[in-house]
Design an enzyme around this catalytic site. Sequence first.
Site, PDB file in Angstrom:
ATOM      1  N   GLN A   1     -64.392 -61.985  82.731  1.00  7.37           N
ATOM      2  CA  GLN A   1     -63.203 -61.891  83.720  1.00  7.37           C
ATOM      3  C   GLN A   1     -63.977 -62.310  85.276  1.00  7.37           C
ATOM      4  O   GLN A   1     -63.221 -62.832  86.334  1.00  7.37           O
ATOM      5  CB  GLN A   1     -62.769 -60.504  83.976  1.00  7.37           C
ATOM      6  CG  GLN A   1     -61.759 -60.082  83.067  1.00  7.37           C
ATOM      7  CD  GLN A   1     -60.664 -61.096  82.639  1.00  7.37           C
ATOM      8  OE1 GLN A   1     -59.746 -61.217  83.514  1.00  7.37           O
ATOM      9  NE2 GLN A   1     -60.638 -61.595  81.483  1.00  7.37           N
TER      10      GLN A   1
ATOM     11  N   HIS B   1     -63.459 -66.009  86.557  1.00  4.94           N
ATOM     12  CA  HIS B   1     -62.469 -66.319  86.949  1.00  4.94           C
ATOM     13  C   HIS B   1     -62.801 -66.908  88.382  1.00  4.94           C
ATOM     14  O   HIS B   1     -62.135 -68.017  89.022  1.00  4.94           O
ATOM     15  CB  HIS B   1     -61.255 -65.394  86.729  1.00  4.94           C
ATOM     16  CG  HIS B   1     -60.464 -65.519  85.549  1.00  4.94           C
ATOM     17  ND1 HIS B   1     -59.560 -66.424  85.432  1.00  4.94           N
ATOM     18  CD2 HIS B   1     -60.513 -64.862  84.451  1.00  4.94           C
ATOM     19  CE1 HIS B   1     -58.782 -66.435  84.118  1.00  4.94           C
ATOM     20  NE2 HIS B   1     -59.442 -65.172  83.632  1.00  4.94           N
TER      21      HIS B   1
ATOM     22  N   GLU C   1     -55.434 -54.212  85.674  1.00  2.84           N
ATOM     23  CA  GLU C   1     -54.709 -55.455  85.149  1.00  2.84           C
ATOM     24  C   GLU C   1     -55.001 -55.441  83.698  1.00  2.84           C
ATOM     25  O   GLU C   1     -53.938 -55.197  82.770  1.00  2.84           O
ATOM     26  CB  GLU C   1     -55.315 -56.604  85.775  1.00  2.84           C
ATOM     27  CG  GLU C   1     -54.522 -57.781  85.047  1.00  2.84           C
ATOM     28  CD  GLU C   1     -54.966 -59.185  85.819  1.00  2.84           C
ATOM     29  OE1 GLU C   1     -54.495 -60.117  85.663  1.00  2.84           O
ATOM     30  OE2 GLU C   1     -56.051 -59.200  86.048  1.00  2.84           O
ATOM     31  N   HIS C   2     -56.375 -55.188  83.360  1.00  4.25           N
ATOM     32  CA  HIS C   2     -56.713 -55.288  81.951  1.00  4.25           C
ATOM     33  C   HIS C   2     -57.668 -54.065  81.555  1.00  4.25           C
ATOM     34  O   HIS C   2     -58.745 -53.807  82.407  1.00  4.25           O
ATOM     35  CB  HIS C   2     -57.716 -56.658  81.395  1.00  4.25           C
ATOM     36  CG  HIS C   2     -56.911 -57.869  81.662  1.00  4.25           C
ATOM     37  ND1 HIS C   2     -57.281 -58.692  83.134  1.00  4.25           N
ATOM     38  CD2 HIS C   2     -56.060 -58.691  81.219  1.00  4.25           C
ATOM     39  CE1 HIS C   2     -56.745 -59.676  83.016  1.00  4.25           C
ATOM     40  NE2 HIS C   2     -55.847 -59.956  81.939  1.00  4.25           N
TER      41      HIS C   2
ATOM     42  N   ASP D   1     -55.707 -63.239  76.649  1.00  8.05           N
ATOM     43  CA  ASP D   1     -55.621 -64.447  77.600  1.00  8.05           C
ATOM     44  C   ASP D   1     -55.130 -65.706  76.835  1.00  8.05           C
ATOM     45  O   ASP D   1     -54.417 -66.425  77.618  1.00  8.05           O
ATOM     46  CB  ASP D   1     -57.157 -64.936  78.212  1.00  8.05           C
ATOM     47  CG  ASP D   1     -57.459 -63.921  79.261  1.00  8.05           C
ATOM     48  OD1 ASP D   1     -56.730 -63.237  79.790  1.00  8.05           O
ATOM     49  OD2 ASP D   1     -58.797 -64.192  79.606  1.00  8.05           O
TER      50      ASP D   1
ATOM     51  N   HIS E   1     -11.282 -44.847  99.853  1.00 11.02           N
ATOM     52  CA  HIS E   1     -11.731 -45.024  98.613  1.00 11.02           C
ATOM     53  C   HIS E   1     -11.021 -44.378  97.721  1.00 11.02           C
ATOM     54  O   HIS E   1     -10.739 -44.798  96.418  1.00 11.02           O
ATOM     55  CB  HIS E   1     -13.356 -44.566  98.501  1.00 11.02           C
ATOM     56  CG  HIS E   1     -14.466 -45.493  98.923  1.00 11.02           C
ATOM     57  ND1 HIS E   1     -14.313 -46.239 100.345  1.00 11.02           N
ATOM     58  CD2 HIS E   1     -15.661 -45.862  98.421  1.00 11.02           C
ATOM     59  CE1 HIS E   1     -15.668 -46.770 100.275  1.00 11.02           C
ATOM     60  NE2 HIS E   1     -16.177 -46.565  99.278  1.00 11.02           N
TER      61      HIS E   1
END
Length: 435
Positions: free
Chosen positions: A263, A266, A332-333, A366, A425
């Site tokens: 990771q 990235h 996230e992961h 992924d 109403h």
Amino acid sequence: MLRRIDLSGEVPGYSARALRELMPRAAFDVNEALRSVQPLIDDIRHRGTAAVVEIVERFDHVRLEQLRVPDAAIKTAVEELDPELRRAYQTSIDRVRAAHEAQRLPEVVTEVAPGGTVTERYLPVGRVGLYAPGGLAVLASSVIMNAVPAQIAGVGSIALASPAQKNNNGLPDQGILAVAGMLGIEEVYAVGGPAAIGMFAYGTDECAPVDMITGPGNIYVTAAKRAVRGLVGIDAEAGTTEIAVIADATADPAHVAVDLISQAEHDPAAASVLITDSADLADAVDAELERRVPETRHSGRIMTALKGEQSGTILVADVDEAVAVADAYAAEHLEIQTADAREVALRIRNAGAIFVGAYSPVSLGDYCAGSNHVLPTGGCARHSAGLNVHTFLRGVHIIDYTREALEAVADDVVNFANSEDLPSHGEAVSVRFER
């Protein structure tokens, strides 16, 4: 290698808020980025194609003759695709499609009273703009993760944008074009960053405006999404990628290390976090990182990410504390590399996606797990889900009452309306029964 935060035995003493504030996080100031992005978006709103062309030339150093990629270029990308890579792409497409088909929602009719029904229909948005990054990492996989759920949802019009590449004659990356062709996406634009978001939101001579924009990107893409949110729907304001690994003494330190590295590869701002009750494992993981990082192709950015404030090792007393920390971090992961990994995984409440055991690494997700890799970051997994078929659907209620069914509840409507000082109403109901 990784800085350490020792919380062992202290986790129960922290409130949820205090624990979140202790978590390693990257600085991610979308409002600051918005200051530079907003003028670009405004320019596209007023000048359309001309503004997009100028912005692409300024930031990607490509002068576009047209925004849309010719059909022939997409066809060629598919025809020239390496057979082994094509097989990998197809495996991903097939598995993502299989997993996401299960997310279809049926129409549900509920009779709430005799003669009174409410039908829940799930309708796709009409047109979506999908974004595939093309910066440090050119992610053909993101085309699959965005397009397949949209197609399953029944979206009728799908456009794809990805940055123009100088080394590809001003076209998007060949892999992105090939995947688009394999998925039957014919409308592709060589436009990246905020220019793509502005193009999708406001439209140009070549690109009709969309109803929703999805797909990952850098902080400037995120800021552009914020700028147009409301005019169009968006999937999320995604930050830089992150991984957390819960590991105990049974974990293989090499597995943990390479997953943290994967990771960090990235982006220099990517987050890699180890949560463990074993100082010995933490030491062993550090040793693996020290050995492996210099040997990787992107060692510079990986080293920057691992040494950044967003990464680190959090020491805890036991698995119970590890679960509490993981829920506070809301990764996230999230990988679980412990004894009884599946049981631990089922205790987690906050994560974009959870990867169980030694043979379910994040990199599988992924590409070829079948799950979606467009996931909430920055702790947003506490309240948001990853991209899925539901992202592209809107629930619409259809209310169908007979005269008798309305009359049976008329007095309740009138009394409720009067209690809120909205007598008209109530009259809208009672007038239907006046003789």
